[in-house]
Design an enzyme around this catalytic site. Structure first.
Site, PDB file in Angstrom:
ATOM      1  N   ASN A 112       1.097  -1.394  -0.013  1.00 38.73           N
ATOM      2  CA  ASN A 112      -0.056   0.393   0.049  1.00 38.73           C
ATOM      3  C   ASN A 112       1.500   0.926   0.513  1.00 38.73           C
ATOM      4  O   ASN A 112       0.203   2.174  -0.347  1.00 38.73           O
ATOM      5  CB  ASN A 112      -0.886  -0.097   1.149  1.00 38.73           C
ATOM      6  N   GLY A 185       2.585  -6.628   6.295  1.00 45.80           N
ATOM      7  CA  GLY A 185       1.653  -6.891   6.276  1.00 45.80           C
ATOM      8  C   GLY A 185       0.883  -7.162   7.417  1.00 45.80           C
ATOM      9  O   GLY A 185       0.568  -6.380   7.917  1.00 45.80           O
ATOM     10  N   SER A 186      -0.428  -8.167   6.442  1.00 43.35           N
ATOM     11  CA  SER A 186      -1.962  -8.541   7.187  1.00 43.35           C
ATOM     12  C   SER A 186      -1.195  -9.527   8.501  1.00 43.35           C
ATOM     13  O   SER A 186       0.542  -9.917   8.874  1.00 43.35           O
ATOM     14  CB  SER A 186      -2.155  -8.960   6.576  1.00 43.35           C
ATOM     15  N   GLU A 207       5.535  -5.656  12.013  1.00 49.39           N
ATOM     16  CA  GLU A 207       4.423  -4.622  11.308  1.00 49.39           C
ATOM     17  C   GLU A 207       2.922  -4.982  10.704  1.00 49.39           C
ATOM     18  O   GLU A 207       2.967  -5.147   9.663  1.00 49.39           O
ATOM     19  CB  GLU A 207       4.666  -3.456  11.047  1.00 49.39           C
ATOM     20  N   CYS A 241      -2.683   1.665   7.195  1.00 49.04           N
ATOM     21  CA  CYS A 241      -2.244   1.028   7.530  1.00 49.04           C
ATOM     22  C   CYS A 241      -3.502   1.424   8.452  1.00 49.04           C
ATOM     23  O   CYS A 241      -3.846   1.311   9.819  1.00 49.04           O
ATOM     24  CB  CYS A 241      -1.377   0.157   7.622  1.00 49.04           C
ATOM     25  N   GLU A 329     -10.721  -5.495   9.416  1.00 42.82           N
ATOM     26  CA  GLU A 329      -9.609  -4.576   8.476  1.00 42.82           C
ATOM     27  C   GLU A 329     -10.241  -3.983   6.802  1.00 42.82           C
ATOM     28  O   GLU A 329     -10.689  -5.387   6.485  1.00 42.82           O
ATOM     29  CB  GLU A 329      -8.482  -4.074   8.451  1.00 42.82           C
TER      30      GLU A 329
HETATM   31  P1  NAD Z   1       0.150  -9.422   2.661  1.00 42.43           P
HETATM   32  O1  NAD Z   1       0.554  -9.735   4.669  1.00 42.43           O
HETATM   33  O2  NAD Z   1      -0.716  -9.758   2.052  1.00 42.43           O
HETATM   34  O3  NAD Z   1       1.551  -8.757   1.863  1.00 42.43           O
HETATM   35  C1  NAD Z   1       2.933  -8.730   2.782  1.00 42.43           C
HETATM   36  C2  NAD Z   1       3.925  -9.517   2.156  1.00 42.43           C
HETATM   37  O4  NAD Z   1       4.234 -10.588   2.879  1.00 42.43           O
HETATM   38  C3  NAD Z   1       3.833  -8.932   0.710  1.00 42.43           C
HETATM   39  O5  NAD Z   1       5.755  -8.591   0.052  1.00 42.43           O
HETATM   40  C4  NAD Z   1       3.512 -10.686   0.075  1.00 42.43           C
HETATM   41  O6  NAD Z   1       4.452 -11.138  -0.969  1.00 42.43           O
HETATM   42  C5  NAD Z   1       4.219 -10.891   1.723  1.00 42.43           C
HETATM   43  N1  NAD Z   1       3.525 -12.274   1.435  1.00 42.43           N
HETATM   44  C6  NAD Z   1       1.888 -12.839   1.051  1.00 42.43           C
HETATM   45  N2  NAD Z   1       1.116 -13.495   1.404  1.00 42.43           N
HETATM   46  C7  NAD Z   1       2.296 -14.604   2.228  1.00 42.43           C
HETATM   47  C8  NAD Z   1       3.220 -16.099   2.371  1.00 42.43           C
HETATM   48  N3  NAD Z   1       1.714 -16.884   2.723  1.00 42.43           N
HETATM   49  N4  NAD Z   1       3.818 -16.327   2.426  1.00 42.43           N
HETATM   50  C9  NAD Z   1       5.322 -15.428   3.016  1.00 42.43           C
HETATM   51  N5  NAD Z   1       5.081 -14.722   2.677  1.00 42.43           N
HETATM   52  C10 NAD Z   1       3.523 -13.681   1.719  1.00 42.43           C
HETATM   53  O7  NAD Z   1       0.084  -7.495   3.274  1.00 42.43           O
HETATM   54  P2  NAD Z   1      -0.480  -6.942   2.298  1.00 42.43           P
HETATM   55  O8  NAD Z   1      -1.810  -7.247   1.706  1.00 42.43           O
HETATM   56  O9  NAD Z   1       0.820  -6.519   0.874  1.00 42.43           O
HETATM   57  O10 NAD Z   1      -0.503  -5.108   2.813  1.00 42.43           O
HETATM   58  C11 NAD Z   1      -2.200  -5.125   3.779  1.00 42.43           C
HETATM   59  C12 NAD Z   1      -1.989  -5.462   4.974  1.00 42.43           C
HETATM   60  O11 NAD Z   1      -0.822  -4.856   5.627  1.00 42.43           O
HETATM   61  C13 NAD Z   1      -2.974  -4.803   5.432  1.00 42.43           C
HETATM   62  O12 NAD Z   1      -3.683  -5.357   6.967  1.00 42.43           O
HETATM   63  C14 NAD Z   1      -2.244  -3.536   5.971  1.00 42.43           C
HETATM   64  O13 NAD Z   1      -2.562  -2.640   7.417  1.00 42.43           O
HETATM   65  C15 NAD Z   1      -0.499  -3.847   6.862  1.00 42.43           C
HETATM   66  N6  NAD Z   1      -0.077  -2.520   6.523  1.00 42.43           N
HETATM   67  C16 NAD Z   1       0.561  -2.799   8.240  1.00 42.43           C
HETATM   68  C17 NAD Z   1       2.023  -1.264   8.275  1.00 42.43           C
HETATM   69  C18 NAD Z   1       1.678  -0.958   9.091  1.00 42.43           C
HETATM   70  O14 NAD Z   1       2.977  -0.508   9.196  1.00 42.43           O
HETATM   71  N7  NAD Z   1       2.022  -1.881  10.695  1.00 42.43           N
HETATM   72  C19 NAD Z   1       1.584  -1.070   6.628  1.00 42.43           C
HETATM   73  C20 NAD Z   1       1.135  -1.223   5.651  1.00 42.43           C
HETATM   74  C21 NAD Z   1       0.231  -2.241   6.210  1.00 42.43           C
END
Ligand code: NAD
Length: 453
Positions: A112, A185-186, A207, A241, A329
């Site tokens: 994002n 990520g999530s 995070e 986020c 979320e």
């Molecule tokens: P995501 O968890 O889908 O992906 C994050 C990363 O993980 C990506 O690089 C992806 O390639 C990798 N990934 C995805 N699935 C995986 C798996 N099964 N095994 C290993 N790696 C995998 O998250 P997203 O959709 O990119 O981002 C959205 C989420 O991130 C939201 O929940 C948001 O709140 C959170 N977020 C948090 C922050 C923070 O600073 N705390 C910042 C931005 C986004």
């Protein structure tokens, strides 16, 4: 990937990155490379989800540059050996802490804010003196390619390498024995990362996300609250986020406040012609968000263009915690309003959800501010403000509970990639006999006295 990590570990153990001047030079190189390639970065992110040049600079690159400048300016102080007091049992001695880079680390970014969320941890790891593999999110494909190109042209691969890829590549990376994994990520993927890291006892910073509430009470400056909430919620089309996920609004001011939200949204002209209004990242998320708009609860917005992946700012009212929109979320331009009559009851409802990354209080009552800030647990947030906490590198940025653990930004980022090595150093001119044989009652008495002080 194993070969890259092996090379990075060898490079790390040759101590290049332990030199503070080296780190400062590399940070300067990073900033120069990003500045030289700004147009490439703008074009890439615009082609991924039509994020404007203004938003890309203001919400991503400016923050990265700020982190680089602060790190370069403060690095000598952060990296310095720090003396601490010595207790009587160790007399005579000096005690100190040496910050030491953790080693070869892995940074995994989210989609994002694709530049900020990979480059900002990278700056922290560079300041701490680590080597790193950086895995940007594969979802915004052009930004991932742009980062790969810039980093490959600027740094040697044994220092920093960008690895592109999705689930399978990340799964392979997670099998390697890094010295630290920094994941954004999530919550669901955070658990996968945490489990994989545990196999090799690799420390992690997670995070993650969550449903961040904003409380708006009758004691708030409503006009200003509406202005700041609309900005923070619909920035990046709600794909932030730390944006307010939903509002808890005191019932007595609900109608007035909804009107102000409406006026503010109209004033900002969020429509297809607004070049600062981002697209929804992909069809999957567009469909997910469209399904969350309950027509019976629609107060405002809800207009969509599937082809352009745009959803106008949408406000839902009369929402309850049982509604679909309150289950996960939202991560999009939908703002549910839940009204409350009793603040204690509202807080206890909010606390039934997992601990969020952020929470916001819009109120001018010290009592209300204190109450919410002390009773609700969340990563970080604001009082009469939202999202802006991320721009201050003096504040640790991170979650708690389901929204993650560990933090970064400024010195907090330096510490996230450092080990604090604790040393006691003794001279040789005095050695008390207390710790040596023979043990005696008298010696025990002495030890008890010394530990009391
Ligand atoms: P995501 O968890 O889908 O992906 C994050 C990363 O993980 C990506 O690089 C992806 O390639 C990798 N990934 C995805 N699935 C995986 C798996 N099964 N095994 C290993 N790696 C995998 O998250 P997203 O959709 O990119 O981002 C959205 C989420 O991130 C939201 O929940 C948001 O709140 C959170 N977020 C948090 C922050 C923070 O600073 N705390 C910042 C931005 C986004």
């Amino acid at each position: 990937m194993k070969a890259i990590l092996d090379k990075q570990q060898t490079y790390f153990h040759q101590h290049h990155t332990k030199d503070v001047t080296f780190r400062r030079t590399q940070l300067k190189k990073l900033k120069a490379a990003l500045q030289e390639n700004e147009q490439l970065l703008y074009n890439a992110i615009y082609s991924d989800f039509k994020k404007s040049e203004f938003d890309t600079f203001a919400t991503e690159l400016a923050l990265v540059y700020h982190e680089i400048d602060i790190a370069r300016m403060k690095l000598s102080g952060w990296a310095r050996k720090k003396h601490v007091s010595t207790n009587l049992i160790n007399f005579p001695a000096q005690s100190y802490v040496i910050p030491e880079p953790l080693g070869s680390v892995l940074i995994i970014g989210a989609w994002n804010y694709p530049y900020l969320l990979t480059l900002s941890p990278m700056v922290a790891a560079m300041a701490a003196g680590c080597t790193m593999i950086v895995k940007p999110s594969e979802i915004p494909a052009s930004t991932s390619k742009a980062l790969l190109k810039i980093i490959a042209e600027t740094f040697s691969p044994e220092y920093i390498t960008v690895v592109e890829g999705g689930v399978s590549e990340t799964t392979e990376l997670l099998k390697l024995k890094f010295d630290k994994i920094f994941f954004t990520g999530s919550t669901a993927v955070g658990k996968i990362v945490y489990k994989a890291a545990a196999e090799n006892l690799v420390p992690v910073t997670l995070e993650l996300g969550g449903k961040s509430p904003a409380f708006v009470t009758s004691k708030a400056n409503l006009k200003m609250a509406a202005k700041r909430i609309v900005w923070s919620k619909f920035l990046n089309a709600g794909q932030t986020c730390i944006s307010p996920d939903y509002l808890m609004v005191e019932a007595s001011i609900e109608d007035r406040f909804k009107e102000m939200i409406k006026q503010q949204i109209e004033k900002e002209k969020f429509d297809l012609e607004n070049e600062n209004y981002s697209q929804i990242i992909n069809k999957k998320n567009f469909d997910r968000l469209a399904a969350l708009i309950d027509q019976d609860k629609l107060f405002l917005g809800g207009k969509m263009n599937e082809e352009k992946r745009v959803i106008t700012p949408t406000v839902l009212h009369k929402v309850s915690f049982d509604d679909a929109v309150m289950k996960d979320e939202i991560f999009g331009p939908i703002l549910p309003i839940i009204s409350y009559t009793n603040l204690d009851a509202a807080i206890s409802e909010v606390k039934k959800l997992p601990k969020p990354l952020s929470a916001y209080v819009f109120s001018n009552s010290d009592k209300e501010k204190q109450k919410i800030l002390t009773e609700v647990s969340f990563g970080g947030g604001g009082v009469n403000e939202a999202v802006m906490q991320i721009t201050n590198p003096s504040l640790p940025f991170g979650g708690v509970g389901a929204s993650g653990f560990g933090s970064y930004h400024g010195e907090h980022g330096f510490k996230a990639f450092s080990h604090m090595k604790a040393i006691v150093e003794k001279p040789n001119w005095l050695e008390l006999p207390l710790k040596y044989f023979p043990r005696s009652k008298r010696k025990l008495w002495w030890i008890k006295q010394i530990f009391k002080i």
